[in-house]
Write an enzyme that holds these catalytic residues in place. Structure first.
Site, PDB file in Angstrom:
ATOM      1  N   CYS A   2       0.520  -1.129  -0.006  1.00 39.17           N
ATOM      2  CA  CYS A   2       0.003  -0.029  -0.213  1.00 39.17           C
ATOM      3  C   CYS A   2       0.886   1.146   0.058  1.00 39.17           C
ATOM      4  O   CYS A   2       2.070   1.235   0.311  1.00 39.17           O
ATOM      5  CB  CYS A   2      -0.915  -0.016   1.290  1.00 39.17           C
ATOM      6  SG  CYS A   2      -2.068  -1.465   1.243  1.00 39.17           S
ATOM      7  N   GLY A  31      -0.429   0.605  -5.101  1.00 41.87           N
ATOM      8  CA  GLY A  31      -1.778   0.027  -4.914  1.00 41.87           C
ATOM      9  C   GLY A  31      -2.847   0.679  -5.651  1.00 41.87           C
ATOM     10  O   GLY A  31      -3.093   1.648  -5.803  1.00 41.87           O
ATOM     11  N   ASN A 104       0.458   0.402   5.878  1.00 42.93           N
ATOM     12  CA  ASN A 104       1.206  -0.482   4.835  1.00 42.93           C
ATOM     13  C   ASN A 104       1.783  -1.519   5.580  1.00 42.93           C
ATOM     14  O   ASN A 104       2.719  -1.511   6.566  1.00 42.93           O
ATOM     15  CB  ASN A 104       2.118   0.620   4.071  1.00 42.93           C
ATOM     16  CG  ASN A 104       3.038  -0.248   3.035  1.00 42.93           C
ATOM     17  OD1 ASN A 104       2.628  -1.197   2.594  1.00 42.93           O
ATOM     18  ND2 ASN A 104       4.161   0.180   2.870  1.00 42.93           N
ATOM     19  N   GLY A 105       1.430  -2.728   5.062  1.00 43.15           N
ATOM     20  CA  GLY A 105       2.124  -3.953   5.623  1.00 43.15           C
ATOM     21  C   GLY A 105       1.173  -4.811   6.106  1.00 43.15           C
ATOM     22  O   GLY A 105       0.127  -4.958   5.650  1.00 43.15           O
ATOM     23  N   TYR A 283      11.190  -3.962  -7.023  1.00 49.40           N
ATOM     24  CA  TYR A 283      10.157  -3.865  -7.729  1.00 49.40           C
ATOM     25  C   TYR A 283       9.103  -2.743  -7.453  1.00 49.40           C
ATOM     26  O   TYR A 283       8.698  -1.914  -8.209  1.00 49.40           O
ATOM     27  CB  TYR A 283       9.082  -5.218  -7.695  1.00 49.40           C
ATOM     28  CG  TYR A 283       7.801  -5.117  -8.201  1.00 49.40           C
ATOM     29  CD1 TYR A 283       7.831  -5.379  -9.776  1.00 49.40           C
ATOM     30  CD2 TYR A 283       6.790  -4.920  -7.645  1.00 49.40           C
ATOM     31  CE1 TYR A 283       6.414  -5.175 -10.462  1.00 49.40           C
ATOM     32  CE2 TYR A 283       5.587  -5.056  -8.269  1.00 49.40           C
ATOM     33  CZ  TYR A 283       5.441  -5.024  -9.713  1.00 49.40           C
ATOM     34  OH  TYR A 283       4.195  -5.128 -10.117  1.00 49.40           O
TER      35      TYR A 283
END
Length: 549
Positions: A2, A31, A104-105, A283
């Site tokens: 995210c 995202g 995020n995570g 990435y």
């Protein structure tokens, strides 16, 4: 994975909504399943979130309702819970103060946390681990502010004590930003710093324009002289015209008091051991981002050098057959450019990307991923016709995209197709927020390179070695901020938070997060014996409807 952002403007009459929108647009690559933002306008919270891209979720009438000088933003793709819009973020709880979170995570001890929150009569309405983080934070803040533990604290001390308690209780990889209504913004990273988070500022006093800000000078500013921004990647801070100060360190918290304009930074876990996710550099992150003091672009150049070295070493007789090096856009372009230079081969663009199609790796559902590959890419046929082509991609995950791309290269007339990956073979699930949860879905799991080459239809396939990948990043780190350890779990099967392959956790993960399970859940089916809840319709705040009033 995210993208998160938090902003606090010194001018109480300013609106933060456009800055949040622009920041989320810059972070859209992290995202594309859902987007949301919440703003605070003199103690009133305004929330808008829904499934879809940033540009689709926020229309003009939404933006005019998102008033206030402080707010959070979030872009999401689902790794835990479901893709229901109720699990889009920010999430909200009304006590104490009214708290919102952008996370995020992924947490790895959700069952334990759920039981703890239930015992404390905290209602958890969705299956999102982000809601557990929100409730844990709220519970600890209540304890430290009210003095229920016999030690009532100031708001600054209460916030940092809350962050310390949360980091001790919540396992996994997480970077979070909280908006505490009437109090301020809080952001922190887990004790390993697995997920990224940076902060910056900009001066509101013309006399301070052009000043180089540090953590120390920010903390001394006060008196509402600065606007503050905290985000997943430095590109968001750059794009909004803020000055990047630095990363939030592993186990560290950043707090801005909206009433005084004072910012505070403190280490909450003294034995923190930094191990950022190495896949961010391969990435997820934009190449123009700076993460943990390291240029993502520079790391990808070195990845290309090391990949070229391995190609020459492993294929000493056949690498001269390569006529052209072609990247798979967009992430692999930097690596491919340097690999071509080192191999002394021409670099060419052979695929054109349709930028209005979602990134296939993070699209929920295997069928959607496969269908979208040819919509996303189209070949420039003269670059393939009659040539031996080396394709360079950032990674090979399920093999869906690689197989389609090799077919497209052959259909365009390529004589031979060689496939290279800037990342090592992905053989294990990631449990910290990347959607590769099951080994069976990974093409490299229990397979050798010749088997993988056969499956994706290329003449040979080659992967980066893990030590070379780690070295690509460590080489770019500054001497005063060395990077020696990383979360490499999807390559090595070693998890920095202590989980072991074969644990019951991984069985449960497979049952909840494989593609079939997600599809059933989103369609209203699934295992009724789990603690999965019916899909929620909404949650909290001053929710703004989809249609104009």
């Amino acid at each position: 994975m995210c993208g998160i952002i938090g902003l606090l403007l010194a001018d109480e009459d300013a609106w933060v909504n456009q800055l949040l929108f622009d920041g989320l647009t810059v972070l859209q690559h992290r995202g594309q399943d859902a987007a949301g933002m919440v703003t605070a306008e003199r103690m009133r919270l305004h929330l808008r979130k829904d499934n879809g891209m940033v540009r689709d979720v926020f229309e003009q009438h939404h933006m005019t309702e998102l008033r206030g000088n402080v707010g959070l933003g979030h872009v999401r793709y689902p790794t835990a819970g479901s893709s229901s819009c109720a699990e889009a973020q920010p999430l909200y709880t009304n006590y104490p103060h009214g708290i919102c979170v952008a996370h995020n995570g992924n947490l790895t001890n959700t069952d334990t946390l759920y039981e703890e929150m239930t015992k404390k009569q905290r209602h958890v309405n969705t299956d999102s681990d982000s809601e557990l983080l929100l409730n844990c934070f709220a519970e600890f803040l209540t304890k430290h502010e009210s003095g229920t533990n016999g030690n009532k604290k100031s708001i600054v001390e209460a916030v940092f004590a809350t962050c310390t308690d949360l980091m001790q209780q919540c396992k996994g990889g997480y970077a979070t930003v909280y908006l505490i209504n009437g109090v301020g913004l809080v952001g922190f990273r887990d004790p390993h710093g697995i997920r990224p988070l940076v902060f910056g500022c900009r001066a509101t006093d013309p006399a301070d324009k052009g000043k180089k800000w540090t953590t120390e000078s920010m903390q001394q500013a006060g008196n509402k002289k600065l606007d503050y921004c905290i985000a997943s990647e430095s590109v968001a801070i750059d794009a909004l015209g803020f000055q990047l100060v630095r990363d939030v360190k592993a186990g560290e918290a950043f707090f801005v008091d909206m009433n005084t304009g004072q910012c505070h930074v403190r280490t909450c876990v003294k034995d923190a051991t930094p191990a950022p996710c190495i896949f961010e550099y391969v990435y997820f992150a934009r190449p123009d981002s700076i993460m943990d003091g390291v240029s993502v672009y520079e790391t990808r150049l070195i990845m290309g050098e090391k990949l070229a070295d391995k190609i020459r070493r492993v294929y000493p007789d056949t690498h001269d057959e390569i006529d052209v090096v072609i990247p798979i856009p967009d992430t692999a372009r930097t690596c491919a450019l340097q690999a071509a230079y080192c191999l002394n081969k021409p670099f060419r663009e052979g695929f054109i990307k349709n930028r209005y199609i979602a990134r296939t790796f993070i699209m929920p559902g295997q069928a959607k991923r496969k269908k979208s590959v040819r919509l996303k890419l189209n070949t420039i046929k003269p670059e393939f016709a009659g040539k031996n082509v080396l394709l360079v991609d950032d990674s090979i995950v399920r093999g869906t995209t690689a197989n389609e791309i090799v077919q497209m290269a052959r259909e365009a007339g390529a004589r031979k197709v060689f496939f290279s990956s800037a990342a090592p073979p992905i053989r294990y699930p990631n449990i910290y927020g990347i959607d590769i949860p099951t080994r069976e879905e990974l093409i490299a799991y229990e397979r050798k390179e010749d088997e993988i080459a056969s499956m994706i239809g290329c003449d040979w396939v080659i992967y980066q070695d893990l030590p070379d990948l780690e070295d690509s990043i460590s080489k770019c780190a500054a001497a005063e901020q060395p990077l020696t350890e990383f979360d490499t779990s999807c390559f090595s099967g070693t998890y920095v938070t202590g989980e072991k392959i074969g644990d019951e956790y991984f069985t449960n993960l497979f049952n909840m997060r494989n593609d079939d399970a997600k599809q059933k859940r989103d369609n209203g089916g699934g295992d009724n014996s789990s603690r999965m809840k019916p899909m929620a319709s909404n949650d909290g705040c001053e929710s703004i409807p989809n249609s104009a009033k």
